[in-house]
Design a protein around this motif. Sequence first.
Motif, short mmCIF file in Angstrom:
data_model
loop_
_atom_site.label_atom_id
_atom_site.label_comp_id
_atom_site.label_asym_id
_atom_site.label_seq_id
_atom_site.Cartn_x
_atom_site.Cartn_y
_atom_site.Cartn_z
N ARG A 208 -10.02 -4.41 -3.06
CA ARG A 208 -9.01 -5.39 -2.74
C ARG A 208 -9.63 -6.76 -2.49
O ARG A 208 -8.97 -7.79 -2.64
CB ARG A 208 -8.20 -4.93 -1.52
N ASP A 209 -10.90 -6.80 -2.13
CA ASP A 209 -11.58 -8.07 -1.88
C ASP A 209 -12.40 -8.54 -3.09
O ASP A 209 -12.29 -9.70 -3.50
CB ASP A 209 -12.50 -7.94 -0.67
N GLN B 107 -9.76 0.95 -9.39
CA GLN B 107 -9.35 0.19 -8.21
C GLN B 107 -9.72 -1.29 -8.36
O GLN B 107 -8.92 -2.18 -8.05
CB GLN B 107 -9.99 0.79 -6.96
N GLN C 197 -15.63 -5.35 10.18
CA GLN C 197 -15.20 -4.56 9.03
C GLN C 197 -15.56 -3.09 9.16
O GLN C 197 -14.81 -2.21 8.73
CB GLN C 197 -15.80 -5.15 7.76
N PRO D 214 -17.02 -1.94 4.86
CA PRO D 214 -15.98 -0.92 4.80
C PRO D 214 -16.48 0.43 4.30
O PRO D 214 -15.98 1.48 4.75
CB PRO D 214 -14.95 -1.52 3.82
N ALA E 1 -7.05 -4.42 -8.77
CA ALA E 1 -7.07 -5.58 -7.87
C ALA E 1 -7.22 -6.88 -8.65
O ALA E 1 -6.59 -7.90 -8.32
CB ALA E 1 -8.20 -5.43 -6.85
N ASN F 25 -11.17 -2.85 2.38
CA ASN F 25 -11.06 -2.32 1.02
C ASN F 25 -11.93 -3.15 0.09
O ASN F 25 -11.58 -4.29 -0.24
CB ASN F 25 -9.60 -2.35 0.57
N THR G 290 -12.36 -0.37 9.35
CA THR G 290 -12.30 0.67 8.33
C THR G 290 -12.53 2.04 8.93
O THR G 290 -11.95 3.03 8.47
CB THR G 290 -13.31 0.40 7.21
N VAL H 86 0.84 -1.20 0.00
CA VAL H 86 0.00 0.00 0.00
C VAL H 86 0.88 1.25 0.00
O VAL H 86 0.61 2.21 -0.75
CB VAL H 86 -0.94 0.01 1.22
N VAL I 58 -12.07 4.64 1.04
CA VAL I 58 -11.39 5.91 1.27
C VAL I 58 -11.90 6.97 0.31
O VAL I 58 -12.18 8.10 0.70
CB VAL I 58 -9.87 5.73 1.14
N ASN J 237 -8.46 2.55 -2.64
CA ASN J 237 -9.51 1.96 -1.80
C ASN J 237 -10.82 2.71 -2.02
O ASN J 237 -10.91 3.90 -1.71
CB ASN J 237 -9.08 2.03 -0.33
N HIS K 1 -5.32 7.05 -4.41
CA HIS K 1 -6.55 6.37 -4.01
C HIS K 1 -6.55 4.94 -4.54
O HIS K 1 -6.66 4.72 -5.74
CB HIS K 1 -7.77 7.11 -4.54
#
Length: 234
Positions: free
Chosen positions: A162-163, A52, A108, A194, A56, A159, A112, A11, A30, A27, A25
Amino acid sequence: MTMTIGFAMAVTVAVYVTGGVSGGHINPAVSLAMCVTGRLKWTKLPIYILAQLLGAFVGAAAVFGIYYDAFMDYSDGKLEVTGPNATAHIFATYPAPYLSLMNGFADQVMSTAVLLLAIFAIFDTRNNSVPKGLEPIAVGLLIIVLTCSLGMNSGCAMNPARDLGPRLFTAVAGWGMEVFTAGNNWWWVPIVAPLLGAVLGAMTYIIFIEMHHSDPQSGGENEVRDKYELTNME
């Protein structure tokens, strides 16, 4: 610890690489919190989230390609989601056997929320912010703290991209649609929770910290956005 430190430093590197262009950025949670609080234009949000997710997905494909022989050797060519030879959890998060959906959702949201509360503090120049250019390192250390303390239940995703991105990859790469049904249909929790936690953490910081700074805020809306987008890291 290898996973925790590697994840956090990845990260850090990603924010250093992209900070001067997109604000670092990586995430959606975020990015959403920044939009809700006026740090990021809403028109950028769908583009950021798409990028994003794509990043991923491609990252998961790269890991699978590099370690393809290892995957085949470990599971005798079978790509399994659950069981003693499961490997899907390398890419996306899955709940521990004891974890309920409600507890996992709270997990979660909490992790987050803390992530965003601390990120707002790190970039708040009216607080004890870190020196310019060292923010990504502080964020990396923050992620180490969170994954070490809150990772046991479900891997501390924090995130949605990311998942979901890697989960989509595993679905098409051989693990099948079980990646969405495993863990009592767990897949939606690291997406929705999140997002809620990020807004909660951001608003908590603004209400209890940022609004109580003694000095008046200097500059305008653009200055606020620049500060949180890392567009000027030099």
